[in-house]
Scaffold this motif. Structure first.
Motif, mmCIF file in Angstrom:
data_model
loop_
_atom_site.group_PDB
_atom_site.id
_atom_site.type_symbol
_atom_site.label_atom_id
_atom_site.label_comp_id
_atom_site.label_asym_id
_atom_site.label_seq_id
_atom_site.Cartn_x
_atom_site.Cartn_y
_atom_site.Cartn_z
ATOM 1 N N THR A 1 0.842 -1.197 0.000
ATOM 2 C CA THR A 1 0.000 0.000 0.000
ATOM 3 C C THR A 1 0.870 1.236 0.000
ATOM 4 O OG1 THR A 1 -0.135 -0.173 2.387
ATOM 5 C CG2 THR A 1 -2.012 -1.004 1.130
ATOM 6 N N ALA A 2 0.379 2.235 -0.710
ATOM 7 C CA ALA A 2 1.115 3.494 -0.776
ATOM 8 C C ALA A 2 1.025 4.202 0.566
ATOM 9 C CB ALA A 2 0.534 4.366 -1.874
ATOM 10 N N ARG A 3 2.100 4.866 0.886
ATOM 11 C CA ARG A 3 2.155 5.612 2.134
ATOM 12 C C ARG A 3 1.293 6.865 2.006
ATOM 13 N NH1 ARG A 3 7.990 6.939 4.641
ATOM 14 N NH2 ARG A 3 8.328 7.893 2.622
ATOM 15 N N LYS A 4 0.585 7.179 3.082
ATOM 16 C CA LYS A 4 -0.264 8.361 3.111
ATOM 17 C C LYS A 4 0.635 9.609 3.099
ATOM 18 C CE LYS A 4 -3.420 9.997 6.434
ATOM 19 N NZ LYS A 4 -4.279 9.727 7.558
ATOM 20 N N PRO A 5 0.310 10.624 2.293
ATOM 21 C CA PRO A 5 1.151 11.835 2.258
ATOM 22 C C PRO A 5 1.203 12.506 3.625
ATOM 23 C CG PRO A 5 -0.581 11.935 0.584
ATOM 24 C CD PRO A 5 -0.840 10.726 1.411
ATOM 25 N N HIS A 6 2.344 13.096 3.903
ATOM 26 C CA HIS A 6 2.504 13.819 5.166
ATOM 27 C C HIS A 6 1.572 15.032 5.144
ATOM 28 C CE1 HIS A 6 4.322 16.237 8.352
ATOM 29 N NE2 HIS A 6 4.810 15.085 8.811
ATOM 30 N N PRO A 7 0.992 15.385 6.295
ATOM 31 C CA PRO A 7 0.070 16.531 6.334
ATOM 32 C C PRO A 7 0.702 17.850 5.868
ATOM 33 C CG PRO A 7 -0.017 15.297 8.402
ATOM 34 C CD PRO A 7 1.060 14.697 7.577
ATOM 35 N N MET A 8 2.024 17.965 5.972
ATOM 36 C CA MET A 8 2.701 19.208 5.571
ATOM 37 C C MET A 8 3.225 19.152 4.140
ATOM 38 S SD MET A 8 2.647 21.381 8.116
ATOM 39 C CE MET A 8 3.958 22.498 7.691
ATOM 40 N N ALA A 9 2.964 18.067 3.413
ATOM 41 C CA ALA A 9 3.516 17.890 2.065
ATOM 42 C C ALA A 9 3.159 19.045 1.128
ATOM 43 C CB ALA A 9 3.056 16.563 1.478
ATOM 44 N N ALA A 10 1.938 19.543 1.216
ATOM 45 C CA ALA A 10 1.508 20.640 0.336
ATOM 46 C C ALA A 10 2.280 21.924 0.621
ATOM 47 C CB ALA A 10 0.016 20.880 0.488
#
Length: 154
Positions: free
Chosen positions: A2-11
């Motif tokens: 499964t793909a890792r969930k993006p970090h909340p600060m990625a944007a």
């Protein structure tokens, strides 16, 4: 897998990554850890941050302070014998005077480099001479004396 969930600060991190800032600089600006920035960088498929090597002139100037009449004092690293040195390239150390000579003359010095001014500690590029320069200066003195004698100048 499964793909890792993006970090909340990625944007917030992604636009700064495009500015070629270091992980530490981005982390400082956004109050996150450098590890978080590295993770976002990897998630976006970007290579790890590598700082561009500093050129020799910039490194030399960063470790000098100009004093009276253009002379320079070395503020950087020294050997046990107090010789001013600069680490450059493959962790090799080179004397500050050899670097100064190379910057002033555009060539590698021959033999020892010594200051030609009254300040023994000076590392200003214009004040450095190698064996070739010193030999030339010794040979020029008698020639100038002979020319002055022919012209009747004392």
């Amino acid at each position: 897998m499964t793909a890792r969930k993006p970090h909340p600060m990625a944007a917030d991190i992604a636009p700064l990554l495009k500015l070629d800032l270091s992980n530490a600089e981005i982390a400082r600006r956004l109050y996150v850890s450098p590890g978080v920035v590295a993770r976002v960088r990897a998630d976006l498929g970007m290579p790890p941050y590598r700082q561009a090597p500093e050129n020799l002139r910039t490194k030399f100037e960063r470790h000098t302070t100009t004093v009276d009449d253009g002379h320079m004092v070395w503020t950087g690293q020294r050997t046990q014998d107090l010789v001013p040195v600069l680490s450059h390239g493959s962790k090799s150390r080179i004397t500050a005077r050899r670097v100064a000579y190379r910057l002033a003359h555009g060539r590698e010095p021959v033999g020892n480099v010594a200051s030609t001014c009254q300040y023994e500690w000076c590392v200003a590029p214009a004040c450095q001479a190698d064996n070739v320069d010193r030999d030339r200066a010794l040979a020029t003195g008698p020639q100038l004396d002979a020319a002055a004698a022919l012209l009747g100048v004392e």
